[in-house]
Scaffold this active site. Structure first.
Site, short mmCIF file in Angstrom:
data_model
loop_
_atom_site.label_atom_id
_atom_site.label_comp_id
_atom_site.label_asym_id
_atom_site.label_seq_id
_atom_site.Cartn_x
_atom_site.Cartn_y
_atom_site.Cartn_z
N LYS A 1 0.84 -1.21 0.00
CA LYS A 1 0.00 0.00 0.00
C LYS A 1 0.87 1.25 0.00
O LYS A 1 0.41 2.33 -0.38
CB LYS A 1 -0.92 0.01 1.23
CG LYS A 1 -2.00 -1.06 1.18
CD LYS A 1 -3.27 -0.50 0.61
CE LYS A 1 -4.21 -1.58 0.18
NZ LYS A 1 -5.39 -1.12 -0.52
N ASP B 1 -8.41 -0.12 6.57
CA ASP B 1 -8.27 -1.23 7.52
C ASP B 1 -6.88 -1.21 8.14
O ASP B 1 -6.53 -2.06 8.94
CB ASP B 1 -8.49 -2.57 6.81
CG ASP B 1 -9.97 -2.88 6.66
OD1 ASP B 1 -10.71 -2.65 7.62
OD2 ASP B 1 -10.37 -3.35 5.58
C1 LIG Z 1 -2.08 -6.66 2.91
C2 LIG Z 1 -3.15 -6.42 1.92
N1 LIG Z 1 -3.29 -7.26 0.89
C3 LIG Z 1 -4.24 -7.08 -0.04
C4 LIG Z 1 -5.12 -6.01 0.05
C5 LIG Z 1 -6.18 -5.87 -0.98
O1 LIG Z 1 -6.06 -4.70 -1.73
P1 LIG Z 1 -7.36 -4.07 -2.42
O2 LIG Z 1 -8.24 -3.55 -1.34
O3 LIG Z 1 -6.80 -3.02 -3.30
O4 LIG Z 1 -8.00 -5.18 -3.15
C6 LIG Z 1 -5.01 -5.11 1.11
C7 LIG Z 1 -5.92 -3.97 1.25
O5 LIG Z 1 -5.88 -3.23 2.20
C8 LIG Z 1 -4.00 -5.31 2.08
O6 LIG Z 1 -3.84 -4.48 3.11
#
Ligand SMILES: Cc1ncc(COP(=O)(O)O)c(C=O)c1O
Length: 417
Positions: free
Chosen positions: A88, A136
């Site tokens: 992120k 989150d």
């Molecule tokens: C560690 C992690 N993996 C995957 C995702 C999924 O990303 P997206 O919400 O863009 O699908 C998130 C989203 O916050 C995340 O924090």
């Protein structure tokens, strides 16, 4: 296959081939407002110029690949990206920078240099601005970091379920954190209302009607993961300039998955890998959307209807519409997995029973790997997905261990046999 993997072989999952996937369809100009080669290149030029930038490692797990009768399983390891613990870091901070630059440039009719922003040359303007988002955890940390290094304020809204360690990680960057009593999707709506009231700039990683520019920029930042990975696939000798055959990728609102799928689609066309989107069974908004053929909320828990999962980053009940625009044609399969498989998979990565390199992987990170093991240990799903001894799998370790106490608990509690 050894006994060790029987936990995954026994676990229940759902697999839905995407009825609207089209391999022969070219990446269209209609999608360029989300991801275009030019906008991805711009993000790459900007982000790779930051002093903190490093290519994230692509780590092979040959022991596991052998167990699964696949030629290669590689993990793109985002756990150390900018020392922020997740992929992120590539998105939120980039969008904060874009917002500040555009604001100053429009106000003063000048061109703003990133280094000058970092040096505080425009502090008189930036210090009056506040960016905000619902998160989150990981995305909020990236936005807070962007605000910190580029010189504005940040107010971050987190849902009731957000853990204290994730909140602390955001506060470390000087942001104000407000915990709501709501779930993630309601927290997004709350944040929008608060932003209007307080004149904050929303830097959201999910999109909605009339709000897509910022989430698109965030996805352009994420596309660096695909760019770096592809470069490595094309230069590592044993891969003989062959891209991965499959990508198993975890999704919350779908931004990460769409950035990766869109990048491979735009750059490789029909030669792109098969894309399998993986979600927790109680927060499967993309799966529900694919099943209905139109944006549909996650069904949540079978009994209560609540959308909730231990995989905090994937705890989202509503798909990002711009992510869906890309995934509706480029994702090959949608899959849901149970929360119960998270602990054993975290333990597998941490304990390395097949003598592979040990990675630091959090709850959301292991979803793609769990899905791979579940499908690769069944003859019928191997066939459906086209998994064979020639398959080269790309996974994304999307976060490190963000919650040490949860990690200890899950790894200690989960016995695999
Ligand atoms: C560690 C992690 N993996 C995957 C995702 C999924 O990303 P997206 O919400 O863009 O699908 C998130 C989203 O916050 C995340 O924090």
């Amino acid at each position: 296959m050894v006994r060790y993997l029987s936990t995954w072989k026994r676990s229940q999952f759902s697999l839905l081939p995407n009825p609207d996937a089209s391999r022969s369809l070219a990446y269209g100009e209609n999608l360029d407002y989300i991801l275009s080669k030019e906008s991805c290149q711009k993000a790459l030029n900007e982000i790779t110029s930051w002093p903190e930038y490093k290519v994230s490692p692509l780590t092979s797990l040959p022991g596991l690949a052998k167990q699964l009768n696949l030629v290669d399983v590689s993990f793109k390891d985002e756990s150390k990206r900018f020392n922020l613990g997740s992929f992120k870091a590539l998105g939120g901070a980039y969008a904060v920078l874009k917002f500040l630059k555009t604001f100053i440039e429009q106000k003063d009719d000048i061109t703003v240099d990133t280094d000058d922003l970092r040096k505080g040359l425009y502090k008189n303007i930036t210090s009056t601005l506040t960016v905000t988002t619902a998160t989150d955890g990981n995305h909020g940390r990236s936005v807070a970091w962007g605000a910190q290094i580029f010189g504005c304020k940040a107010t971050i809204y987190v849902p009731a379920s957000c853990s204290p360690s994730r909140i602390e990680a955001i506060k470390e960057h000087g942001a104000k954190v407000i915990q709501t009593s709501l779930d993630y999707d309601e927290t997004v709506r709350h944040c929008v209302k608060e932003a209007e009231k307080n004149h904050y700039q929303i830097i959201s990683d999910t999109s909605w009607e009339d709000y897509h520019e910022v989430p698109a920029q965030i996805m352009q930042g994420y596309s660096i993961i695909a760019e770096e990975a592809l470069k490595e696939y094309f230069t590592r000798p044993f891969r003989q300039a062959i891209p991965p055959s499959h990508i198993f990728i975890q999704a919350g609102v779908g931004g990460l998955a769409a950035a990766i799928a869109g990048y491979f689609w735009a750059h490789l066309g029909e030669r792109r890998p098969k894309i399998v989107i993986v979600e927790p069974e109680n927060a499967a908004c993309l799966y529900a959307t694919a099943a209905e053929g139109t944006l549909t909320k996650a069904r949540g828990d079978k009994e209560t209807g609540n959308v909730h999962t231990i995989m905090a980053g994937l705890d989202c009940g509503e798909t990002s519409p711009i992510a869906w625009q890309i995934l509706s044609r480029s994702a090959d399969f949608f899959m849901t997995i149970p929360d119960a498989i998270t602990g054993p998979t975290m333990k597998l990565i941490a304990a390395s029973p097949f003598n592979d390199p040990v990675l630091e992987a959090g709850e959301s990170s292991v979803a793609g790997l769990a899905a791979l093991i579940m499908t690769a240990t069944h003859e019928d799903t191997r066939e459906i997905l086209g998994l064979s001894p020639d398959s080269r799998i790309l996974l994304i370790n999307s976060e490190g261990i963000m919650d040490q106490s949860l990690f200890q608990k899950m790894v200690m509690e989960n016995e695999t046999n």
